[in-house]
Scaffold this active site. Structure first.
Site, PDB file in Angstrom:
ATOM      1  N   ASN A 145       0.810  -1.213   0.000  1.00  0.00           N
ATOM      2  CA  ASN A 145       0.000   0.000   0.000  1.00  0.00           C
ATOM      3  C   ASN A 145       0.844   1.264   0.000  1.00  0.00           C
ATOM      4  O   ASN A 145       0.422   2.292  -0.529  1.00  0.00           O
ATOM      5  CB  ASN A 145      -0.906   0.013   1.237  1.00  0.00           C
ATOM      6  CG  ASN A 145      -1.606   1.351   1.437  1.00  0.00           C
ATOM      7  OD1 ASN A 145      -2.469   1.734   0.644  1.00  0.00           O
ATOM      8  ND2 ASN A 145      -1.227   2.079   2.484  1.00  0.00           N
ATOM      9  N   GLN A 197      -8.597   5.632   1.599  1.00  0.00           N
ATOM     10  CA  GLN A 197      -7.962   4.909   0.501  1.00  0.00           C
ATOM     11  C   GLN A 197      -7.079   5.765  -0.401  1.00  0.00           C
ATOM     12  O   GLN A 197      -6.428   5.225  -1.307  1.00  0.00           O
ATOM     13  CB  GLN A 197      -9.040   4.196  -0.329  1.00  0.00           C
ATOM     14  CG  GLN A 197      -9.776   3.137   0.486  1.00  0.00           C
ATOM     15  CD  GLN A 197     -10.793   2.342  -0.281  1.00  0.00           C
ATOM     16  OE1 GLN A 197     -11.334   2.811  -1.283  1.00  0.00           O
ATOM     17  NE2 GLN A 197     -11.067   1.125   0.176  1.00  0.00           N
ATOM     18  N   ASP A 206       1.697   7.042   0.192  1.00  0.00           N
ATOM     19  CA  ASP A 206       0.625   6.162  -0.267  1.00  0.00           C
ATOM     20  C   ASP A 206       0.696   5.970  -1.779  1.00  0.00           C
ATOM     21  O   ASP A 206       0.507   6.909  -2.555  1.00  0.00           O
ATOM     22  CB  ASP A 206      -0.729   6.764   0.117  1.00  0.00           C
ATOM     23  CG  ASP A 206      -1.855   5.762   0.035  1.00  0.00           C
ATOM     24  OD1 ASP A 206      -1.947   4.925   0.945  1.00  0.00           O
ATOM     25  OD2 ASP A 206      -2.633   5.820  -0.938  1.00  0.00           O
ATOM     26  N   ASP A 236      -0.959  -6.499   3.689  1.00  0.00           N
ATOM     27  CA  ASP A 236      -0.963  -5.498   4.749  1.00  0.00           C
ATOM     28  C   ASP A 236      -1.760  -4.273   4.306  1.00  0.00           C
ATOM     29  O   ASP A 236      -1.689  -3.842   3.145  1.00  0.00           O
ATOM     30  CB  ASP A 236       0.480  -5.095   5.065  1.00  0.00           C
ATOM     31  CG  ASP A 236       0.570  -4.044   6.146  1.00  0.00           C
ATOM     32  OD1 ASP A 236       0.222  -4.350   7.296  1.00  0.00           O
ATOM     33  OD2 ASP A 236       0.982  -2.900   5.830  1.00  0.00           O
ATOM     34  N   HIS A 240      -6.732   0.114   2.985  1.00  0.00           N
ATOM     35  CA  HIS A 240      -6.313   1.424   2.496  1.00  0.00           C
ATOM     36  C   HIS A 240      -6.101   1.444   0.987  1.00  0.00           C
ATOM     37  O   HIS A 240      -5.613   2.442   0.434  1.00  0.00           O
ATOM     38  CB  HIS A 240      -5.056   1.866   3.239  1.00  0.00           C
ATOM     39  CG  HIS A 240      -5.312   2.057   4.703  1.00  0.00           C
ATOM     40  ND1 HIS A 240      -5.861   3.208   5.219  1.00  0.00           N
ATOM     41  CD2 HIS A 240      -5.153   1.218   5.762  1.00  0.00           C
ATOM     42  CE1 HIS A 240      -6.002   3.083   6.532  1.00  0.00           C
ATOM     43  NE2 HIS A 240      -5.586   1.878   6.875  1.00  0.00           N
ATOM     44  N   GLU A 262      -5.753  -7.763   5.225  1.00  0.00           N
ATOM     45  CA  GLU A 262      -5.987  -7.033   6.466  1.00  0.00           C
ATOM     46  C   GLU A 262      -7.018  -5.937   6.214  1.00  0.00           C
ATOM     47  O   GLU A 262      -6.714  -4.904   5.637  1.00  0.00           O
ATOM     48  CB  GLU A 262      -4.688  -6.417   6.990  1.00  0.00           C
ATOM     49  CG  GLU A 262      -4.880  -5.721   8.328  1.00  0.00           C
ATOM     50  CD  GLU A 262      -3.720  -4.827   8.713  1.00  0.00           C
ATOM     51  OE1 GLU A 262      -3.592  -4.518   9.916  1.00  0.00           O
ATOM     52  OE2 GLU A 262      -2.956  -4.400   7.819  1.00  0.00           O
TER      53      GLU A 262
END
Length: 504
Positions: A145, A197, A206, A236, A240, A262
């Site tokens: 991510n 997100q 990100d 992981d 997001h 997750e």
């Protein structure tokens, strides 16, 4: 050669144990055929429901060996995980990361080179091969991510230079989200899907996972790990990333790769685990939180965990746990510091039929940011379990707790393998105690109370004398089953379990 009826029972029990260890239906069928051929008397047809599962249906338990080195995991697969019946091991992230002592340095990637303070690429490959030889699959924690959360330029573990949004030969500032929705670009409101997100999680750069270029590079990283023999991934911070973005990254991978995402379920939040189920399994955080409450209140409610469709994904879609590396630090679940209560919760998780269980094993800490013990060069020291690991064993910060070796935990992993896909039967509860059976193959009692439990309980186990598989030593603590009733004596804050592969 004539066999007595008693000889026949003993021999068939031995063969059933052998079959459970090998998980091979063909071998046990051949052995039983040989046995019948040697007997002067026609053999009674075996009741499959009263013999250990041989189809692998109970061989599903994983263990997260948090911050264990590759060499230590390899050794543990051979000496402990394989013999105990663990199906897979989850490793910490293997990619190059930022420098520093805290545990979370591993979750700040600098590059996708497989060089970290846990070991080299060659050591990772050797560990995977060793674990496979021991019958244990290897799943890897994949951080896709984001990159680092460092504002200042730096150098990673393997010597790669980086800036917050620039990673030479890998990413440029255009490859990242810059959400512009909050003053710092950090997530401020989890009720806002776009923030969750596209904004940054505690300053972690990100990645723009809507970009085909970004997606392709992340897929290539996962494919590189698969080339070494990795069997699956924990994704992981999947929450997001949009579920469609995760799907696009995973789509080129083979269908048999295990995926565990997750996605933390939050009250009234717009993002739910159900959105991600088409990509693979999801971690059901609700289970871990609620089993902590169950042990604090009424253990009988453990029988109902996983049944509320409003709070849980379907069983086949769920990975369940009592604690993980995040929740033991933020206090949202139990942890090793809860001692016997933590062990009993794990017993209940492994006894039930909801979800795919993941056991946790880490190190003791006083500071939630503290990493594992390091050598002078900053490498993690190989894990060495404390002597006689158990919930009562005293540990100091930095000691490896080794919960996966606790007698109650390791014993239940084998018990679950014997139980297989047998249904839950013979449920019983009184006060702080609960019991359940799994068909006619296994039975367990958990006593979370402060007094010893003595009772005669109904069970579907065949009549016989059974050894408690949770004692953790070679001595057989016998419980008798006569006319379908078990005479049990279970000390306070403990559990006992029996199965048809362990008779006296």
């Amino acid at each position: 050669m004539a066999l007595t009826a008693d000889d026949l029972v003993v021999t068939m029990t031995h063969l059933a144990r052998r079959a459970a260890a090998l998980r091979t239906v063909g071998l046990v069928a051949l052995a039983l055929a040989t046995l019948v051929g040697c007997s002067d008397e026609p053999a009674e047809p075996a009741d499959p429901a009263a013999e250990p599962a041989t189809d692998g249906s109970g061989h599903d338990v994983g263990v997260q060996l948090f911050e264990w080195t590759w060499d230590a995991i390899a050794d543990e697969c051979t000496t402990t995980l394989g013999p105990a019946g663990y199906a897979w091991v989850l490793t910490s992230p293997p990619q190059e990361h930022v420098l520093g002592d805290p545990w979370w340095t591993a979750y700040q990637p600098v590059s996708y080179r497989l060089e970290s303070r846990l070991g080299t690429r060659d050591q990772l490959a050797a560990m995977i091969e060793t674990c496979h030889a021991a019958g244990v699959d290897v799943r890897v924690d994949a951080v896709i991510n984001h990159m680092t959360g460092q504002d200042d330029p730096g150098t990673g573990w393997a010597g790669s230079s980086y800036e917050h949004y620039t990673y030479p030969g890998l990413w440029t500032p255009e490859d990242f989200h810059h959400c512009g929705l909050t003053p710092t670009d950090d997530i401020a409101l989890y009720l806002d899907r776009e923030q969750v997100q596209t904004c940054e999680l505690v300053n972690l750069a990100d990645l723009d996972t809507t970009s085909p270029t970004v997606r392709a590079r992340l897929t290539a990283y996962l494919q590189d790990l698969l080339s070494l023999g990795v069997d699956g991934f924990r994704i992981d911070a999947a929450k997001h990333m949009a579920a469609d973005d995760v799907a696009a990254i995973l789509e080129p991978l083979p269908d048999d790769v295990a995926i565990m995402q997750e996605v933390i379920r939050g009250s009234a939040e717009p993002i739910s685990p159900e959105e991600y189920v088409p990509n693979g399994q999801v971690y059901e955080f609700t289970y871990g939180k609620e089993i902590a409450g169950v042990l604090a209140g009424s253990p009988r409610l453990a029988l109902e965990l996983g049944q509320a469709t409003a709070r849980y994904v379907a069983s086949d879609d769920a990975v369940v746990f009592v604690e993980n590396h995040d929740t033991e630090r933020n206090g949202s679940t139990l942890s090793y510091q809860d001692g016997a209560t933590d062990a009993l919760a794990t017993v209940l998780m492994l006894a039930g039929t909801y979800g795919t269980p993941q056991v946790y094993s880490g190190y003791a800490f006083a500071d939630v940011d503290a990493g594992p013990r390091l050598d002078d060069d900053g490498r993690v020291l190989d894990a060495t379990c404390v002597a006689d690991p158990s919930p009562a064993t005293a540990v100091q910060p930095g000691d490896w707790v080794c919960q996966h070796r606790w007698p109650q935990v390791a014993g239940m992993v084998g018990w679950r393998g014997v139980a297989g896909d047998a249904p839950v039967v013979d449920t019983w509860s009184e006060g702080d105690a609960v019991a359940l059976g799994r068909g006619s193959r296994a039975f367990v009692v958990v006593n979370a109370g402060d007094d010893e439990l003595t009772a005669t309980l109904p069970t579907s186990l065949p009549d016989g004398d059974y050894c408690d598989v949770l004692t953790g030593d070679d001595a057989c603590v016998v419980t008798r089953v006569r006319d379908g009733a078990a005479e049990v004596a279970v000390p306070a804050q403990s559990a006992a379990a029996w199965d048809v592969a362990h008779t006296d």
